[in-house]
Design a protein around this motif. Structure first.
Motif, PDB file in Angstrom:
ATOM      1  N   PHE A  36       0.841  -1.194   0.000  1.00  0.00           N
ATOM      2  CA  PHE A  36       0.000   0.000   0.000  1.00  0.00           C
ATOM      3  C   PHE A  36       0.880   1.249   0.000  1.00  0.00           C
ATOM      4  CE2 PHE A  36      -1.478   3.266   3.017  1.00  0.00           C
ATOM      5  CZ  PHE A  36      -2.499   3.827   2.271  1.00  0.00           C
ATOM      6  N   PHE A  37       1.894   1.272   0.846  1.00  0.00           N
ATOM      7  CA  PHE A  37       2.788   2.421   0.906  1.00  0.00           C
ATOM      8  C   PHE A  37       3.556   2.585  -0.393  1.00  0.00           C
ATOM      9  CE2 PHE A  37       2.554   1.886   5.597  1.00  0.00           C
ATOM     10  CZ  PHE A  37       2.187   3.180   5.916  1.00  0.00           C
ATOM     11  N   ASP A  38       4.087   1.477  -0.914  1.00  0.00           N
ATOM     12  CA  ASP A  38       4.861   1.557  -2.141  1.00  0.00           C
ATOM     13  C   ASP A  38       4.021   2.130  -3.277  1.00  0.00           C
ATOM     14  OD1 ASP A  38       7.200   0.569  -1.073  1.00  0.00           O
ATOM     15  OD2 ASP A  38       6.748  -1.507  -1.562  1.00  0.00           O
ATOM     16  N   ALA A  39       2.729   1.789  -3.284  1.00  0.00           N
ATOM     17  CA  ALA A  39       1.842   2.262  -4.351  1.00  0.00           C
ATOM     18  C   ALA A  39       1.621   3.762  -4.286  1.00  0.00           C
ATOM     19  CB  ALA A  39       0.500   1.540  -4.273  1.00  0.00           C
ATOM     20  N   ILE A  40       1.667   4.351  -3.077  1.00  0.00           N
ATOM     21  CA  ILE A  40       1.389   5.777  -2.917  1.00  0.00           C
ATOM     22  C   ILE A  40       2.360   6.627  -3.721  1.00  0.00           C
ATOM     23  CG2 ILE A  40       1.381   7.698  -1.262  1.00  0.00           C
ATOM     24  CD1 ILE A  40       0.428   5.722   0.834  1.00  0.00           C
ATOM     25  N   VAL A  41       3.625   6.261  -3.690  1.00  0.00           N
ATOM     26  CA  VAL A  41       4.630   7.080  -4.363  1.00  0.00           C
ATOM     27  C   VAL A  41       5.311   6.331  -5.499  1.00  0.00           C
ATOM     28  CG1 VAL A  41       5.101   8.583  -2.416  1.00  0.00           C
ATOM     29  CG2 VAL A  41       6.315   6.425  -2.596  1.00  0.00           C
ATOM     30  N   GLY A  42       4.642   5.312  -6.014  1.00  0.00           N
ATOM     31  CA  GLY A  42       5.162   4.620  -7.182  1.00  0.00           C
ATOM     32  C   GLY A  42       6.305   3.669  -6.895  1.00  0.00           C
ATOM     33  N   GLY A  43       6.414   3.205  -5.647  1.00  0.00           N
ATOM     34  CA  GLY A  43       7.397   2.170  -5.347  1.00  0.00           C
ATOM     35  C   GLY A  43       8.775   2.689  -5.017  1.00  0.00           C
ATOM     36  N   GLY A  44       8.902   3.315  -3.874  1.00  0.00           N
ATOM     37  CA  GLY A  44      10.228   3.683  -3.395  1.00  0.00           C
ATOM     38  C   GLY A  44      10.722   5.045  -3.831  1.00  0.00           C
ATOM     39  N   ASN A  45       9.922   5.840  -4.515  1.00  0.00           N
ATOM     40  CA  ASN A  45      10.374   7.152  -4.963  1.00  0.00           C
ATOM     41  C   ASN A  45      10.219   8.188  -3.859  1.00  0.00           C
ATOM     42  OD1 ASN A  45      10.939   6.179  -7.542  1.00  0.00           O
ATOM     43  ND2 ASN A  45       8.812   6.409  -8.174  1.00  0.00           N
ATOM     44  N   GLY A  46      11.014   8.046  -2.831  1.00  0.00           N
ATOM     45  CA  GLY A  46      11.023   9.062  -1.782  1.00  0.00           C
ATOM     46  C   GLY A  46      10.398   8.639  -0.474  1.00  0.00           C
ATOM     47  N   ILE A  47       9.643   7.540  -0.419  1.00  0.00           N
ATOM     48  CA  ILE A  47       9.025   7.131   0.833  1.00  0.00           C
ATOM     49  C   ILE A  47      10.077   6.465   1.720  1.00  0.00           C
ATOM     50  CG2 ILE A  47       8.275   4.818   0.153  1.00  0.00           C
ATOM     51  CD1 ILE A  47       5.593   5.531   1.589  1.00  0.00           C
ATOM     52  N   LEU A  48      10.042   6.769   3.012  1.00  0.00           N
ATOM     53  CA  LEU A  48      11.036   6.268   3.951  1.00  0.00           C
ATOM     54  C   LEU A  48      10.339   5.540   5.089  1.00  0.00           C
ATOM     55  CD1 LEU A  48      13.231   9.509   4.164  1.00  0.00           C
ATOM     56  CD2 LEU A  48      13.695   7.474   2.780  1.00  0.00           C
ATOM     57  N   TYR A  49      10.563   4.231   5.176  1.00  0.00           N
ATOM     58  CA  TYR A  49       9.966   3.449   6.263  1.00  0.00           C
ATOM     59  C   TYR A  49      10.734   3.733   7.547  1.00  0.00           C
ATOM     60  CZ  TYR A  49       7.403   0.969   2.685  1.00  0.00           C
ATOM     61  OH  TYR A  49       6.572   0.670   1.643  1.00  0.00           O
ATOM     62  N   GLU A  50      10.038   4.242   8.568  1.00  0.00           N
ATOM     63  CA  GLU A  50      10.711   4.697   9.780  1.00  0.00           C
ATOM     64  C   GLU A  50      10.502   3.758  10.965  1.00  0.00           C
ATOM     65  OE1 GLU A  50      10.391   8.849  11.984  1.00  0.00           O
ATOM     66  OE2 GLU A  50      11.688   8.840  10.230  1.00  0.00           O
ATOM     67  N   THR A  51       9.294   3.237  11.152  1.00  0.00           N
ATOM     68  CA  THR A  51       9.046   2.250  12.199  1.00  0.00           C
ATOM     69  C   THR A  51       8.038   1.226  11.689  1.00  0.00           C
ATOM     70  OG1 THR A  51       7.187   3.446  13.226  1.00  0.00           O
ATOM     71  CG2 THR A  51       9.382   3.943  14.063  1.00  0.00           C
ATOM     72  N   ALA A  52       8.083   0.050  12.258  1.00  0.00           N
ATOM     73  CA  ALA A  52       7.066  -0.973  12.004  1.00  0.00           C
ATOM     74  C   ALA A  52       7.183  -2.011  13.102  1.00  0.00           C
ATOM     75  CB  ALA A  52       7.250  -1.623  10.627  1.00  0.00           C
ATOM     76  N   GLY A  53       6.081  -2.701  13.368  1.00  0.00           N
ATOM     77  CA  GLY A  53       6.131  -3.729  14.393  1.00  0.00           C
ATOM     78  C   GLY A  53       4.823  -4.475  14.530  1.00  0.00           C
ATOM     79  N   ALA A  54       4.827  -5.427  15.455  1.00  0.00           N
ATOM     80  CA  ALA A  54       3.645  -6.241  15.736  1.00  0.00           C
ATOM     81  C   ALA A  54       3.387  -6.239  17.235  1.00  0.00           C
ATOM     82  CB  ALA A  54       3.840  -7.666  15.238  1.00  0.00           C
ATOM     83  N   LEU A  55       2.118  -6.249  17.596  1.00  0.00           N
ATOM     84  CA  LEU A  55       1.715  -6.259  18.997  1.00  0.00           C
ATOM     85  C   LEU A  55       1.114  -7.615  19.368  1.00  0.00           C
ATOM     86  CD1 LEU A  55      -0.005  -2.746  19.215  1.00  0.00           C
ATOM     87  CD2 LEU A  55       2.362  -3.329  19.778  1.00  0.00           C
ATOM     88  N   GLY A  56       1.116  -7.895  20.686  1.00  0.00           N
ATOM     89  CA  GLY A  56       0.510  -9.131  21.169  1.00  0.00           C
ATOM     90  C   GLY A  56       1.206 -10.354  20.609  1.00  0.00           C
ATOM     91  N   ASN A  57       0.435 -11.243  20.004  1.00  0.00           N
ATOM     92  CA  ASN A  57       0.973 -12.430  19.354  1.00  0.00           C
ATOM     93  C   ASN A  57       1.242 -12.214  17.873  1.00  0.00           C
ATOM     94  OD1 ASN A  57       0.949 -14.241  21.623  1.00  0.00           O
ATOM     95  ND2 ASN A  57      -1.281 -14.318  21.438  1.00  0.00           N
TER      96      ASN A  57
END
Length: 357
Positions: A111-132
């Motif tokens: 979804f994120f990659d689609a917003i800016v055409g796949g890596g053209n300037g988008i910077l993944y800063e945090t990600a994670g999973a909660l619980g199990n």
């Protein structure tokens, strides 16, 4: 466990990554460079699949077997319900109905990659999973900034996404500007545009996730309008009394309190509300980030007094509660939106607009 981050027994790591900055009780992986979406999935421990499995229960009853009566405990399938199972460790993440459609973690990143055409300037800063691993979240920084005043007051532009695998909530994507000087999330929407997209986990959810970037494309337009709005507000002077009145209106918790404010019956107002207003007002008056040319005694400063209170002053029981309040549409976001609307009206009508109605 207050942080509620998922611990992956397979890898021996917490399912979280952050670029450069430590967060979430110093757990997870800290990386020095912004990763690609594939790297981010791996760093955050989100490289697992979720599958649906039929749900069974025991059949209760007895059957005759000659002269004997024996208990019948055979498996009985539960119709129209399924278990969502994490395939790397066979953990059941939740029970869902027949219309629920899984959105895999990798699809959330696409979804994120689609917003800016796949890596053209988008910077993944945090990600994670909660619980199990039943809830995941991602934040990504968009190119460019919102600049207020002479350019020293800068707001970064983020998109935040969270989704669950347990049937507890929708896929939520939000445009979230963050004022750098105080790491203050500026939740705001203008007119009929919304900074939040919610997509239900029903048939067609994948397609709507793919289409959501079209709606989130409004982020660029929204950020341009926010920049113009904030710059306008930074030039409008607000006195101390007006500042406190605006804070009271924005943070007013219920109709009963509003009625007491209308009557001037401050003795009947709860101590909790009084303290909240005082804390937000103190933040407006003495916080270093509120002493800038753009914020000191200005309408922009009044707006930041409310958003900054929730981000930098208010105590939360844990980081997840703070996340829920600030980003996922609960108390902080609602009060911040109220502050935005009050400031917008004040900019047009002046102090006469600050009436308790």
């Amino acid at each position: 466990m207050a942080h509620n981050l998922n611990f992956n027994n397979r890898t021996g790591k917490y399912s979280f990554f952050s670029v450069k900055e430590k967060a979430w009780h110093n757990l997870g992986q800290i990386v020095e460079e912004y990763p690609t979406s594939e790297e981010a999935i791996r760093f955050a421990g989100l490289d697992y699949e979720v599958e649906q499995s039929p749900l069974f229960t025991k059949s209760v009853g007895f059957i005759e077997n000659g002269d004997d009566i024996i208990m019948n405990d055979s498996a009985l399938e539960v119709p129209n319900y399924f278990a969502n199972i994490r395939t790397d460790n066979n953990t059941v993440l939740g029970v869902v109905g027949k219309d629920y459609q899984i959105v895999q973690n990798r699809e959330a990143f696409s979804f994120f990659d689609a917003i800016v055409g796949g890596g053209n300037g988008i910077l993944y800063e945090t990600a994670g999973a909660l619980g199990n691993g039943e809830r995941i979240f991602i934040t990504a920084k968009l190119p460019d900034y919102i600049r207020v005043g002479n350019g020293d007051d800068i707001t970064e532009k983020y998109i935040f996404l969270t989704t669950s695998h347990d049937g507890s909530g929708s896929i939520t994507a939000a445009f979230t500007p963050v004022r750098i000087v105080c790491q203050n999330t500026l939740n705001a929407s203008l007119k009929n545009m919304s900074n939040v997209v919610r997509i239900r986990h029903t048939a067609g959810a994948k397609q709507r996730l793919e289409d959501a970037h079209k709606v989130m494309g409004l982020a660029n337009k929204l950020s341009n309008e926010l920049e113009a709005t904030f710059n306008h507000w930074s030039k409008i002077t607000v006195g101390d009394d007006e500042m406190k009145k605006l804070i009271r209106l924005a943070l007013c918790p219920n109709k009963e309190t509003l009625t007491n404010l209308q009557k001037g019956s401050f003795d009947d107002i709860s101590t909790v509300f009084k303290n909240t207003v005082d804390d937000a007002f103190a933040y407006a008056m003495i916080s270093e980030s509120q002493q800038m040319e753009t914020t000191k005694g200005t309408l922009f400063g009044a707006y930041n007094a409310v958003t900054g209170y929730f981000q930098n002053v208010r105590n939360y029981k844990d980081n997840e509660a703070k996340l829920q309040s600030i980003v996922l549409g609960e108390t902080a976001q609602l009060k911040s939106q109220k502050a935005f609307e009050l400031c917008e009206t004040f900019s047009r009508l002046g102090s006469d607009s600050l009436i308790f109605n």
